[in-house]
Design a protein around this motif. Structure first.
Motif, PDB file in Angstrom:
ATOM      1  N   MET A 108      59.698 -12.448  30.664  1.00  0.00           N
ATOM      2  CA  MET A 108      58.575 -11.682  31.246  1.00  0.00           C
ATOM      3  C   MET A 108      57.460 -12.634  31.687  1.00  0.00           C
ATOM      4  O   MET A 108      57.244 -13.644  31.015  1.00  0.00           O
ATOM      5  CB  MET A 108      58.032 -10.696  30.207  1.00  0.00           C
ATOM      6  CG  MET A 108      57.145  -9.638  30.824  1.00  0.00           C
ATOM      7  SD  MET A 108      56.895  -8.204  29.745  1.00  0.00           S
ATOM      8  CE  MET A 108      55.880  -8.866  28.466  1.00  0.00           C
ATOM      9  N   ILE A 109      56.785 -12.298  32.731  1.00  0.00           N
ATOM     10  CA  ILE A 109      55.692 -13.147  33.233  1.00  0.00           C
ATOM     11  C   ILE A 109      54.557 -13.197  32.206  1.00  0.00           C
ATOM     12  O   ILE A 109      54.245 -12.182  31.578  1.00  0.00           O
ATOM     13  CB  ILE A 109      55.198 -12.614  34.612  1.00  0.00           C
ATOM     14  CG1 ILE A 109      54.276 -13.635  35.286  1.00  0.00           C
ATOM     15  CG2 ILE A 109      54.516 -11.257  34.470  1.00  0.00           C
ATOM     16  CD1 ILE A 109      54.007 -13.326  36.755  1.00  0.00           C
ATOM     17  N   ASP A 110      53.964 -14.362  32.011  1.00  0.00           N
ATOM     18  CA  ASP A 110      52.861 -14.460  31.045  1.00  0.00           C
ATOM     19  C   ASP A 110      51.573 -13.984  31.706  1.00  0.00           C
ATOM     20  O   ASP A 110      51.440 -13.987  32.944  1.00  0.00           O
ATOM     21  CB  ASP A 110      52.713 -15.890  30.503  1.00  0.00           C
ATOM     22  CG  ASP A 110      52.397 -16.869  31.595  1.00  0.00           C
ATOM     23  OD1 ASP A 110      51.205 -17.065  31.894  1.00  0.00           O
ATOM     24  OD2 ASP A 110      53.352 -17.409  32.201  1.00  0.00           O
ATOM     25  N   ALA A 111      50.620 -13.581  30.848  1.00  0.00           N
ATOM     26  CA  ALA A 111      49.408 -12.925  31.354  1.00  0.00           C
ATOM     27  C   ALA A 111      48.595 -13.806  32.306  1.00  0.00           C
ATOM     28  O   ALA A 111      48.169 -13.330  33.369  1.00  0.00           O
ATOM     29  CB  ALA A 111      48.554 -12.447  30.180  1.00  0.00           C
ATOM     30  N   PRO A 112      48.346 -15.104  31.993  1.00  0.00           N
ATOM     31  CA  PRO A 112      47.565 -15.919  32.928  1.00  0.00           C
ATOM     32  C   PRO A 112      48.238 -16.050  34.297  1.00  0.00           C
ATOM     33  O   PRO A 112      47.568 -15.982  35.334  1.00  0.00           O
ATOM     34  CB  PRO A 112      47.477 -17.290  32.222  1.00  0.00           C
ATOM     35  CG  PRO A 112      47.719 -17.012  30.779  1.00  0.00           C
ATOM     36  CD  PRO A 112      48.650 -15.841  30.739  1.00  0.00           C
ATOM     37  N   THR A 113      49.572 -16.201  34.306  1.00  0.00           N
ATOM     38  CA  THR A 113      50.284 -16.324  35.591  1.00  0.00           C
ATOM     39  C   THR A 113      50.203 -15.011  36.359  1.00  0.00           C
ATOM     40  O   THR A 113      49.980 -14.999  37.583  1.00  0.00           O
ATOM     41  CB  THR A 113      51.766 -16.696  35.354  1.00  0.00           C
ATOM     42  OG1 THR A 113      51.814 -17.839  34.515  1.00  0.00           O
ATOM     43  CG2 THR A 113      52.487 -16.984  36.657  1.00  0.00           C
ATOM     44  N   PHE A 114      50.349 -13.911  35.617  1.00  0.00           N
ATOM     45  CA  PHE A 114      50.280 -12.592  36.265  1.00  0.00           C
ATOM     46  C   PHE A 114      48.904 -12.396  36.908  1.00  0.00           C
ATOM     47  O   PHE A 114      48.795 -12.017  38.074  1.00  0.00           O
ATOM     48  CB  PHE A 114      50.556 -11.510  35.209  1.00  0.00           C
ATOM     49  CG  PHE A 114      50.666 -10.115  35.765  1.00  0.00           C
ATOM     50  CD1 PHE A 114      51.375  -9.855  36.929  1.00  0.00           C
ATOM     51  CD2 PHE A 114      50.064  -9.046  35.102  1.00  0.00           C
ATOM     52  CE1 PHE A 114      51.484  -8.565  37.433  1.00  0.00           C
ATOM     53  CE2 PHE A 114      50.169  -7.750  35.601  1.00  0.00           C
ATOM     54  CZ  PHE A 114      50.872  -7.510  36.767  1.00  0.00           C
ATOM     55  N   ARG A 115      47.851 -12.708  36.137  1.00  0.00           N
ATOM     56  CA  ARG A 115      46.483 -12.541  36.652  1.00  0.00           C
ATOM     57  C   ARG A 115      46.235 -13.419  37.877  1.00  0.00           C
ATOM     58  O   ARG A 115      45.681 -12.960  38.878  1.00  0.00           O
ATOM     59  CB  ARG A 115      45.463 -12.932  35.580  1.00  0.00           C
ATOM     60  CG  ARG A 115      45.172 -11.822  34.611  1.00  0.00           C
ATOM     61  CD  ARG A 115      44.149 -12.285  33.581  1.00  0.00           C
ATOM     62  NE  ARG A 115      43.862 -11.231  32.639  1.00  0.00           N
ATOM     63  CZ  ARG A 115      42.959 -10.275  32.838  1.00  0.00           C
ATOM     64  NH1 ARG A 115      42.245 -10.258  33.929  1.00  0.00           N
ATOM     65  NH2 ARG A 115      42.770  -9.333  31.940  1.00  0.00           N
ATOM     66  N   SER A 116      46.624 -14.679  37.788  1.00  0.00           N
ATOM     67  CA  SER A 116      46.312 -15.571  38.909  1.00  0.00           C
ATOM     68  C   SER A 116      47.163 -15.227  40.125  1.00  0.00           C
ATOM     69  O   SER A 116      46.723 -15.393  41.265  1.00  0.00           O
ATOM     70  CB  SER A 116      46.460 -17.043  38.511  1.00  0.00           C
ATOM     71  OG  SER A 116      47.795 -17.336  38.221  1.00  0.00           O
ATOM     72  N   THR A 117      48.344 -14.681  39.888  1.00  0.00           N
ATOM     73  CA  THR A 117      49.184 -14.262  41.017  1.00  0.00           C
ATOM     74  C   THR A 117      48.569 -13.043  41.706  1.00  0.00           C
ATOM     75  O   THR A 117      48.407 -13.014  42.932  1.00  0.00           O
ATOM     76  CB  THR A 117      50.611 -13.930  40.517  1.00  0.00           C
ATOM     77  OG1 THR A 117      51.112 -15.068  39.833  1.00  0.00           O
ATOM     78  CG2 THR A 117      51.533 -13.582  41.662  1.00  0.00           C
ATOM     79  N   LEU A 118      48.168 -12.051  40.891  1.00  0.00           N
ATOM     80  CA  LEU A 118      47.541 -10.850  41.470  1.00  0.00           C
ATOM     81  C   LEU A 118      46.241 -11.189  42.184  1.00  0.00           C
ATOM     82  O   LEU A 118      45.869 -10.547  43.169  1.00  0.00           O
ATOM     83  CB  LEU A 118      47.252  -9.822  40.370  1.00  0.00           C
ATOM     84  CG  LEU A 118      48.459  -9.126  39.747  1.00  0.00           C
ATOM     85  CD1 LEU A 118      48.001  -8.143  38.691  1.00  0.00           C
ATOM     86  CD2 LEU A 118      49.281  -8.421  40.810  1.00  0.00           C
ATOM     87  N   GLY A 119      45.546 -12.219  41.666  1.00  0.00           N
ATOM     88  CA  GLY A 119      44.271 -12.620  42.264  1.00  0.00           C
ATOM     89  C   GLY A 119      44.395 -13.107  43.692  1.00  0.00           C
ATOM     90  O   GLY A 119      43.415 -13.163  44.433  1.00  0.00           O
TER      91      GLY A 119
END
Ligand SMILES: Cc1cc2nc3c(=O)[nH]c(=O)nc-3n(C[C@H](O)[C@H](O)[C@H](O)COP(=O)(O)O)c2cc1C
Length: 157
Positions: free
Chosen positions: A1-12
């Motif tokens: 599963m994608i980790d939270a920091p990567t998910f946030r920076s990707t969505l950003g």
């Protein structure tokens, strides 16, 4: 599963506009919050969606509300975006607004607004996904306020 920091920076990397969602509670009191998780869903019928965090004060209100309004902010309205994302009881104090067909607050000098009847609510994990059938709306000229990589931005054109 994608980790939270990567998910946030990707969505950003997905630039959005900024809106203020307004709704009323059962006693008729106005509530508003800053929302960038807003998008169009359907042209026929005209339908949009927005996502409200379950921990937000708005959550129980939008769970019960029959209608909501979306106020699309201009570049000049960055302070309004900040105000409706801060912890304060007086978010509407001193702001100019009118009321729409459904009595909901429509902020003055926005780029556009939409008044919606709640059509459906879906589980969106830690957010609630709210679909709205658009019953009124209008657009003006101006420059949109943008949100990108965790900060406000403006269009260059
Ligand atoms: C630019 C921006 C966009 C935001 N978008 C959303 C969103 O789409 N959904 C959401 O639940 N919260 C969003 N927030 C956070 C809420 O505006 C913030 O948590 C607010 O304080 C919630 O208000 P309440 O809990 O007092 O109702 C956003 C905040 C900012 C600054």
């Amino acid at each position: 599963m994608i980790d939270a920091p990567t998910f946030r920076s990707t969505l950003g990397r997905f630039a959005t506009g900024v809106t203020v969602l307004t709704a009323r509670d059962a006693s008729g009191r106005d509530h508003g919050m800053t929302v960038s998780a807003f998008c169009s869903v359907s042209l026929d019928p005209p339908r949009v969606l927005c996502c409200v965090e379950r921990s937000a004060d708005m959550y129980p209100i939008i769970q019960a509300a029959s209608h909501f309004a979306i106020n699309i902010l201009t570049t000049a309205q960055e302070p309004i975006s900040r105000r409706f994302a801060e912890e304060r009881d007086d978010r509407f104090d001193g702001l100019g607004y009118t009321r729409g067909l459904t009595g909901l607050v429509l902020l003055e000098d926005t780029l556009a607004y939409l008044e919606c009847a709640v059509a459906a609510r879906y589980d969106g994990g830690d957010h609630l996904v709210v679909l709205g059938d658009v019953i009124a709306g209008a657009a003006s000229d101006g420059r949109p306020l943008l949100y990108y990589r965790g900060g406000y931005a403006q269009m260059e054109r």
